[in-house]
Design a protein around this motif. Structure first.
Motif, PDB file in Angstrom:
ATOM      1  N   GLN A 134      -3.045  20.999   9.344  1.00  0.00           N
ATOM      2  CA  GLN A 134      -3.273  21.951   8.263  1.00  0.00           C
ATOM      3  C   GLN A 134      -2.383  23.191   8.357  1.00  0.00           C
ATOM      4  O   GLN A 134      -2.743  24.259   7.861  1.00  0.00           O
ATOM      5  N   MET A 135      -1.218  23.066   8.977  1.00  0.00           N
ATOM      6  CA  MET A 135      -0.323  24.215   9.119  1.00  0.00           C
ATOM      7  C   MET A 135       1.127  23.741   9.077  1.00  0.00           C
ATOM      8  O   MET A 135       1.506  22.776   9.717  1.00  0.00           O
ATOM      9  N   LYS A 136       1.936  24.441   8.297  1.00  0.00           N
ATOM     10  CA  LYS A 136       3.374  24.206   8.285  1.00  0.00           C
ATOM     11  C   LYS A 136       4.097  25.538   8.450  1.00  0.00           C
ATOM     12  O   LYS A 136       3.611  26.590   8.000  1.00  0.00           O
ATOM     13  N   VAL A 137       5.259  25.475   9.069  1.00  0.00           N
ATOM     14  CA  VAL A 137       6.097  26.659   9.273  1.00  0.00           C
ATOM     15  C   VAL A 137       7.449  26.406   8.637  1.00  0.00           C
ATOM     16  O   VAL A 137       8.111  25.399   8.938  1.00  0.00           O
ATOM     17  N   ILE A 138       7.858  27.296   7.733  1.00  0.00           N
ATOM     18  CA  ILE A 138       9.184  27.222   7.126  1.00  0.00           C
ATOM     19  C   ILE A 138      10.080  28.178   7.902  1.00  0.00           C
ATOM     20  O   ILE A 138       9.844  29.385   7.938  1.00  0.00           O
ATOM     21  N   HIS A 139      11.099  27.652   8.551  1.00  0.00           N
ATOM     22  CA  HIS A 139      11.961  28.448   9.423  1.00  0.00           C
ATOM     23  C   HIS A 139      12.883  29.379   8.630  1.00  0.00           C
ATOM     24  O   HIS A 139      13.368  29.040   7.542  1.00  0.00           O
ATOM     25  N   GLY A 140      13.158  30.540   9.213  1.00  0.00           N
ATOM     26  CA  GLY A 140      14.263  31.399   8.799  1.00  0.00           C
ATOM     27  C   GLY A 140      14.307  31.762   7.341  1.00  0.00           C
ATOM     28  O   GLY A 140      15.361  31.701   6.711  1.00  0.00           O
ATOM     29  N   PHE A 383       7.261  21.464  10.809  1.00  0.00           N
ATOM     30  CA  PHE A 383       8.233  22.509  10.505  1.00  0.00           C
ATOM     31  C   PHE A 383       9.128  22.066   9.356  1.00  0.00           C
ATOM     32  O   PHE A 383       9.424  20.885   9.197  1.00  0.00           O
ATOM     33  N   VAL A 384       9.537  23.039   8.544  1.00  0.00           N
ATOM     34  CA  VAL A 384      10.392  22.776   7.384  1.00  0.00           C
ATOM     35  C   VAL A 384      11.703  23.536   7.590  1.00  0.00           C
ATOM     36  O   VAL A 384      11.701  24.742   7.831  1.00  0.00           O
ATOM     37  N   GLY A 385      12.807  22.824   7.508  1.00  0.00           N
ATOM     38  CA  GLY A 385      14.110  23.459   7.637  1.00  0.00           C
ATOM     39  C   GLY A 385      14.536  23.648   9.083  1.00  0.00           C
ATOM     40  O   GLY A 385      13.868  23.212  10.022  1.00  0.00           O
ATOM     41  N   ASP A 386      15.660  24.344   9.258  1.00  0.00           N
ATOM     42  CA  ASP A 386      16.254  24.574  10.570  1.00  0.00           C
ATOM     43  C   ASP A 386      16.023  26.004  11.031  1.00  0.00           C
ATOM     44  O   ASP A 386      16.140  26.951  10.238  1.00  0.00           O
ATOM     45  N   HIS A 387      15.721  26.170  12.302  1.00  0.00           N
ATOM     46  CA  HIS A 387      15.550  27.510  12.856  1.00  0.00           C
ATOM     47  C   HIS A 387      16.912  28.195  12.948  1.00  0.00           C
ATOM     48  O   HIS A 387      17.914  27.571  13.325  1.00  0.00           O
ATOM     49  N   ASP A 407      13.088  29.484  -2.744  1.00  0.00           N
ATOM     50  CA  ASP A 407      12.824  28.053  -2.580  1.00  0.00           C
ATOM     51  C   ASP A 407      11.333  27.825  -2.342  1.00  0.00           C
ATOM     52  O   ASP A 407      10.749  26.862  -2.856  1.00  0.00           O
ATOM     53  N   VAL A 408      10.739  28.706  -1.552  1.00  0.00           N
ATOM     54  CA  VAL A 408       9.310  28.593  -1.247  1.00  0.00           C
ATOM     55  C   VAL A 408       8.486  28.820  -2.514  1.00  0.00           C
ATOM     56  O   VAL A 408       7.593  28.034  -2.842  1.00  0.00           O
ATOM     57  N   TYR A 409       8.782  29.900  -3.248  1.00  0.00           N
ATOM     58  CA  TYR A 409       8.065  30.182  -4.490  1.00  0.00           C
ATOM     59  C   TYR A 409       8.153  29.001  -5.451  1.00  0.00           C
ATOM     60  O   TYR A 409       7.148  28.557  -6.020  1.00  0.00           O
ATOM     61  N   SER A 410       9.377  28.533  -5.668  1.00  0.00           N
ATOM     62  CA  SER A 410       9.591  27.450  -6.619  1.00  0.00           C
ATOM     63  C   SER A 410       8.830  26.200  -6.217  1.00  0.00           C
ATOM     64  O   SER A 410       8.217  25.523  -7.059  1.00  0.00           O
ATOM     65  N   SER A 411       8.833  25.891  -4.925  1.00  0.00           N
ATOM     66  CA  SER A 411       8.148  24.681  -4.448  1.00  0.00           C
ATOM     67  C   SER A 411       6.649  24.786  -4.610  1.00  0.00           C
ATOM     68  O   SER A 411       5.983  23.813  -4.989  1.00  0.00           O
ATOM     69  N   VAL A 412       6.088  25.958  -4.344  1.00  0.00           N
ATOM     70  CA  VAL A 412       4.640  26.145  -4.496  1.00  0.00           C
ATOM     71  C   VAL A 412       4.236  26.058  -5.963  1.00  0.00           C
ATOM     72  O   VAL A 412       3.254  25.397  -6.324  1.00  0.00           O
ATOM     73  N   LEU A 413       4.997  26.709  -6.841  1.00  0.00           N
ATOM     74  CA  LEU A 413       4.664  26.676  -8.260  1.00  0.00           C
ATOM     75  C   LEU A 413       4.788  25.263  -8.836  1.00  0.00           C
ATOM     76  O   LEU A 413       3.960  24.828  -9.639  1.00  0.00           O
ATOM     77  N   THR A 414       5.805  24.549  -8.403  1.00  0.00           N
ATOM     78  CA  THR A 414       6.056  23.211  -8.947  1.00  0.00           C
ATOM     79  C   THR A 414       5.115  22.169  -8.346  1.00  0.00           C
ATOM     80  O   THR A 414       4.535  21.350  -9.075  1.00  0.00           O
ATOM     81  N   LEU A 436      11.352  22.299  -1.593  1.00  0.00           N
ATOM     82  CA  LEU A 436      11.039  21.991  -0.204  1.00  0.00           C
ATOM     83  C   LEU A 436       9.903  20.988  -0.137  1.00  0.00           C
ATOM     84  O   LEU A 436       8.985  21.024  -0.967  1.00  0.00           O
ATOM     85  N   ASP A 437       9.934  20.130   0.847  1.00  0.00           N
ATOM     86  CA  ASP A 437       8.850  19.174   1.049  1.00  0.00           C
ATOM     87  C   ASP A 437       7.762  19.856   1.871  1.00  0.00           C
ATOM     88  O   ASP A 437       7.853  19.956   3.099  1.00  0.00           O
ATOM     89  N   LEU A 438       6.729  20.317   1.196  1.00  0.00           N
ATOM     90  CA  LEU A 438       5.654  21.049   1.854  1.00  0.00           C
ATOM     91  C   LEU A 438       4.438  20.172   2.127  1.00  0.00           C
ATOM     92  O   LEU A 438       3.439  20.648   2.672  1.00  0.00           O
ATOM     93  N   GLY A 439       4.503  18.924   1.716  1.00  0.00           N
ATOM     94  CA  GLY A 439       3.437  17.994   2.046  1.00  0.00           C
ATOM     95  C   GLY A 439       2.506  17.658   0.904  1.00  0.00           C
ATOM     96  O   GLY A 439       1.706  16.738   1.009  1.00  0.00           O
ATOM     97  N   PHE A 440       2.576  18.412  -0.196  1.00  0.00           N
ATOM     98  CA  PHE A 440       1.715  18.112  -1.346  1.00  0.00           C
ATOM     99  C   PHE A 440       2.602  17.864  -2.570  1.00  0.00           C
ATOM    100  O   PHE A 440       3.685  18.418  -2.702  1.00  0.00           O
ATOM    101  N   THR A 441       2.127  17.019  -3.444  1.00  0.00           N
ATOM    102  CA  THR A 441       2.867  16.693  -4.667  1.00  0.00           C
ATOM    103  C   THR A 441       1.880  16.564  -5.815  1.00  0.00           C
ATOM    104  O   THR A 441       0.679  16.420  -5.619  1.00  0.00           O
ATOM    105  N   CYS A 442       2.393  16.623  -7.014  1.00  0.00           N
ATOM    106  CA  CYS A 442       1.582  16.336  -8.193  1.00  0.00           C
ATOM    107  C   CYS A 442       2.512  16.003  -9.336  1.00  0.00           C
ATOM    108  O   CYS A 442       3.697  16.305  -9.298  1.00  0.00           O
TER     109      CYS A 442
END
Length: 539
Positions: A134-140, A383-387, A407-414, A436-442
């Motif tokens: 239940q946790m993801k980290v988007i690097h940098g 983890f998402v992306g490269d450190h 990228d984060v905003y756009s991915s969450v909204l979409t 970004l692939d955050l683990g959820f889709t619709c």
């Protein structure tokens, strides 16, 4: 000139005697409220935490009418969070330790998330969150040429514009685009709730700031039970009366939402014991409102104190402990009602810190800090992306971002709210960002083909002593325009005709053909089955 004998004694502007007519040239809703030191209307508290609720907005209406019950909680880490001491790059521990000989975390004091990264062991409340996927980290996360001013960088994260001095926020633009008729047709529940910091640009639209203040639980209950609202009828017919009327009307709207919020807040209880700490108290309030069925889709909470120039180890430990404990308790609380899957939490911070420590056992303003996401719908921790390379800096000694915050905003909204990518692009200032692939889709929801407020530009113009409504019509279409006073009474019709494509101007007074007092009004446009409303000051 006002007849002061009709005003309550304490509302008379003593010492001035009257208000000159020319004052209305400089007065508008925002400047008047700011002059009085108000962030909205009213000043209320829930469980001793300051709380604000957004005004009626398009985003919330779209979300409330969509098929998803998903909720977003934005956790603002105010001050610039040190990412290297939050998500420790164990894979490059020697370089990390050399850069931070005093403030580094020892390897034995880390809770390892995987072979490469760990968090300080005082964040061990997240162990079950991570272990249960239940946790993801988007690097940098950051943006090119990071601004190091708290104020400017906060505005950039809120407006999404790192080049121009954009004065609207991404939520504010979304609100205006999807709910252009909010002044006349507000929703029954507040579409967004903000707890903690007030006045962030994120809620600013071109015409209004969508955040306003509300009261504490006792005051909320009194207002909801007694229905005590301000009189909007017995006010003088002058500029002062217009200002007084606007403030009273805004306060009435606040009280209306205060009752709705209080109903939800008092109808639920927290099923876990939260720490007595800043973020914990705020998330405890959010949990009660969510469990109480408020219906709000977006919450923003704030944890202050991340500007750690000195004595960072002690300060950072207290902050991150509050973050970890409150996240665990928040999701445990929601699980009591089976609502944990509906909520996504996302951290943001205006910038990161320098890769090396300073001479005061702290770190200075820097760039590229992680964004953390929490929630069962992430479908697996990771983890998402490269450190960022911690030994490769820009010319200002900052880490180089590996992901853009937009990228984060756009991915969450979409992907979280199922909003059409073309709409998201428009709200993000007509820019395309990486998904970004955050683990959820619709699947994307179908949207009708209609004139949107983003394409129907309109506003009030005062030119050569005449008040106009100017509209940029994208197509030729039939249009109706009506004028209302501030309490919603129809004053007259400005237009009911075929309007050609291009810029069109409507002289308000000549079209109404009746005496209009100076002050605040609202006009409402109807065309193509859509409604658009905006306030206007008549001179």
């Amino acid at each position: 000139m006002c007849d002061h004998k009709h005003l309550p004694k304490k509302e008379v502007d003593s010492g001035k005697g009257h208000i000159h007519d020319q004052e209305h040239h400089m007065w508008n809703r925002r400047s008047f409220i700011q002059a009085l030191g108000l962030a909205g209307a009213g000043s209320m508290m829930l469980a001793n935490a300051q709380i604000t609720a957004s005004k009626p907005s398009p985003l919330s209406v779209a979300l409330n009418e969509s098929e998803t019950d998903r909720i977003l909680v934005i956790i603002r880490l105010k001050g610039g969070n040190d990412g290297l001491n939050t998500i420790v790059p164990v894979y490059d521990y020697d370089n990390y330790a050399n850069l931070r000989p005093t403030i580094r975390h020892n390897q034995g004091d880390l809770m390892m998330l995987n072979a490469d990264f760990g968090v300080p062991d005082y964040m061990n409340s997240l162990e079950s969150i991570w272990g249960e996927g239940q946790m993801k980290v988007i690097h940098g996360v950051g943006y090119p040429q990071q601004n190091l001013s708290h104020f400017r960088s906060s505005d950039i994260w809120a407006s999404t514009d790192d080049i121009n001095n954009e004065q609207t926020g991404w939520w504010g633009r979304y609100f205006e685009d999807l709910y252009p008729d909010y002044i006349v047709n507000p929703p029954e529940v507040p579409p967004a709730i903000q707890i903690g910091s007030v006045g962030n640009l994120i809620f600013e639209g071109s015409d209004s700031n969508y955040a306003f203040s509300v009261a504490n639980p006792e005051q909320l209950a009194l207002v909801a039970e007694s229905g005590t609202l301000h009189d909007v009828l017995d006010v003088p017919d002058c500029v002062y009366g217009d200002k007084l009327l606007f403030l009273r009307s805004t306060a009435n709207t606040t009280f209306t939402y205060a009752g709705v919020i209080n109903d939800a807040y008092t109808s639920a209880v927290n099923s876990v014991e939260y720490d007595d700490a800043e973020l914990s108290n705020q998330l405890a309030i959010c949990a009660r409102m969510i469990k109480g069925g408020l219906g709000t889709k977006v919450y923003m909470v704030t944890l202050n104190g991340f500007d750690t120039h000195a004595e960072q180890p002690e300060v950072h430990q207290a902050l991150l402990t509050d973050l970890a404990n409150s996240i665990r308790n928040f999701y445990t609380d929601l699980e009591d009602m089976g609502m944990q899957n509906e909520v996504l939490c996302m951290t943001i911070s205006e910038f990161g810190r320098r890769p090396y420590e300073n001479g005061s056992t702290g770190t200075d303003h820097g760039a590229a800090s992680p964004v953390m996401l929490f929630g069962p719908e992430l479908n697996g921790s990771g983890f998402v992306g490269d450190h960022p390379n911690i030994t490769q800096w820009d010319m200002n000694d900052n880490l180089i971002p590996s992901a853009d915050f937009r990228d984060v905003y756009s991915s969450v909204l979409t992907s979280w709210f199922c909003l059409d990518p073309s709409v998201v692009s428009n709200i993000l200032l007509d820019q395309q960002y990486e998904q970004l692939d955050l683990g959820f889709t619709c699947s994307t929801l179908d949207t009708p083909d209609m004139i949107s407020s983003s394409r129907l530009k309109h506003g009030g113009v005062y030119r050569d002593g005449i008040d106009y409504i100017e509209i940029d019509m994208p197509i030729t279409a039939h249009m109706g325009i009506k004028l209302f006073d501030i309490i919603g009474r129809e004053v007259g019709t400005i237009a009911n005709e075929l309007v050609f494509a291009g810029r069109q101007s409507f002289d308000i007074r000549s079209r109404i053909n009746a005496r209009l007092s100076l002050g605040q009004y609202v006009y409402r446009i109807s065309t193509g089955g859509q409604f658009y409303s905006k306030s206007i000051l008549l001179h």
